[in-house]
Design an enzyme around this catalytic site. Structure first.
Site, PDB file in Angstrom:
ATOM      1  N   HIS A   1     -27.375  39.711   7.202  1.00  0.00           N
ATOM      2  CA  HIS A   1     -27.119  39.798   5.762  1.00  0.00           C
ATOM      3  C   HIS A   1     -27.476  41.179   5.240  1.00  0.00           C
ATOM      4  O   HIS A   1     -28.164  41.937   5.895  1.00  0.00           O
ATOM      5  CB  HIS A   1     -27.867  38.705   4.979  1.00  0.00           C
ATOM      6  CG  HIS A   1     -29.354  38.854   4.955  1.00  0.00           C
ATOM      7  ND1 HIS A   1     -30.181  38.180   5.809  1.00  0.00           N
ATOM      8  CD2 HIS A   1     -30.176  39.582   4.157  1.00  0.00           C
ATOM      9  CE1 HIS A   1     -31.439  38.487   5.553  1.00  0.00           C
ATOM     10  NE2 HIS A   1     -31.466  39.346   4.555  1.00  0.00           N
TER      11      HIS A   1
ATOM     12  N   GLU B   1     -27.473  38.712   0.364  1.00  0.00           N
ATOM     13  CA  GLU B   1     -28.661  38.157  -0.280  1.00  0.00           C
ATOM     14  C   GLU B   1     -28.815  38.826  -1.648  1.00  0.00           C
ATOM     15  O   GLU B   1     -28.973  40.043  -1.727  1.00  0.00           O
ATOM     16  CB  GLU B   1     -29.901  38.433   0.570  1.00  0.00           C
ATOM     17  CG  GLU B   1     -31.204  38.011  -0.071  1.00  0.00           C
ATOM     18  CD  GLU B   1     -32.420  38.426   0.737  1.00  0.00           C
ATOM     19  OE1 GLU B   1     -33.506  38.491   0.142  1.00  0.00           O
ATOM     20  OE2 GLU B   1     -32.287  38.713   1.951  1.00  0.00           O
TER      21      GLU B   1
ATOM     22  N   HIS C   1     -20.995  51.214  -0.434  1.00  0.00           N
ATOM     23  CA  HIS C   1     -20.270  50.059  -0.938  1.00  0.00           C
ATOM     24  C   HIS C   1     -20.294  48.927   0.075  1.00  0.00           C
ATOM     25  O   HIS C   1     -20.649  49.114   1.232  1.00  0.00           O
ATOM     26  CB  HIS C   1     -18.812  50.418  -1.271  1.00  0.00           C
ATOM     27  CG  HIS C   1     -18.035  50.904  -0.086  1.00  0.00           C
ATOM     28  ND1 HIS C   1     -17.955  52.234   0.250  1.00  0.00           N
ATOM     29  CD2 HIS C   1     -17.313  50.239   0.848  1.00  0.00           C
ATOM     30  CE1 HIS C   1     -17.211  52.368   1.330  1.00  0.00           C
ATOM     31  NE2 HIS C   1     -16.809  51.157   1.718  1.00  0.00           N
TER      32      HIS C   1
ATOM     33  N   GLU D   1     -15.429  47.673  -2.044  1.00  0.00           N
ATOM     34  CA  GLU D   1     -14.112  48.169  -1.653  1.00  0.00           C
ATOM     35  C   GLU D   1     -13.270  46.988  -1.186  1.00  0.00           C
ATOM     36  O   GLU D   1     -13.707  46.197  -0.344  1.00  0.00           O
ATOM     37  CB  GLU D   1     -14.230  49.192  -0.533  1.00  0.00           C
ATOM     38  CG  GLU D   1     -12.895  49.771  -0.113  1.00  0.00           C
ATOM     39  CD  GLU D   1     -13.019  50.793   1.005  1.00  0.00           C
ATOM     40  OE1 GLU D   1     -12.065  51.579   1.179  1.00  0.00           O
ATOM     41  OE2 GLU D   1     -14.051  50.806   1.706  1.00  0.00           O
TER      42      GLU D   1
END
Length: 132
Positions: free
Chosen positions: A5, A56, A74, A126
């Site tokens: 994550h 998260e 990004h 993006e």
């Protein structure tokens, strides 16, 4: 090894959950409240670990805004049609404090179609056109 994550800090957890689920179509996977430690978590994604990486969302009590700095770039999400995705999410994103910040078009120096959207906390996402 595998990517599990990515954690980002948010200023309003319910608003961020709404953005990632209602605008980007992710699923709220689980939440955790930690009042003694003064933070709450929410995990969102397109599937659960270990098959899919998650995001998260961390809310630290009393912090409504963060300085994003210049190091973070990004999050990238593949979509079947960038222009159609932007058209479909534009109004929902704006209602929750996000925005399309780069309209659909080819990446500089290439032909891949991309666009950028920001979430309510200013994180860039993006959108990359990918065949299904």
């Amino acid at each position: 090894m595998r990517l599990l994550h990515t954690m980002i800090r948010v200023g309003n957890l319910p608003r961020s959950i709404a953005f990632y689920t209602e605008v980007l179509g992710m699923t709220l996977l689980r939440t955790s409240e930690r009042p003694d430690q003064k933070y709450d978590l929410a995990f969102v994604g397109y599937g659960r670990n270990p098959e899919h990486a998650e995001i998260e969302l961390t809310y630290n009590y009393g912090v409504e805004q963060y300085e994003l700095g210049s190091a973070f770039g990004h999050i990238a999400i593949g979509v079947p049609d960038v222009a159609a995705t932007c058209a479909a999410v534009r109004d929902k994103a704006a209602a929750l404090g996000g925005a399309i910040t780069r309209e659909p078009g080819p990446v500089k120096g290439g032909t891949t179609m991309i666009a950028f959207i920001t979430d309510p906390d200013g994180y860039k996402i993006e959108l990359i056109e990918r065949a299904s």
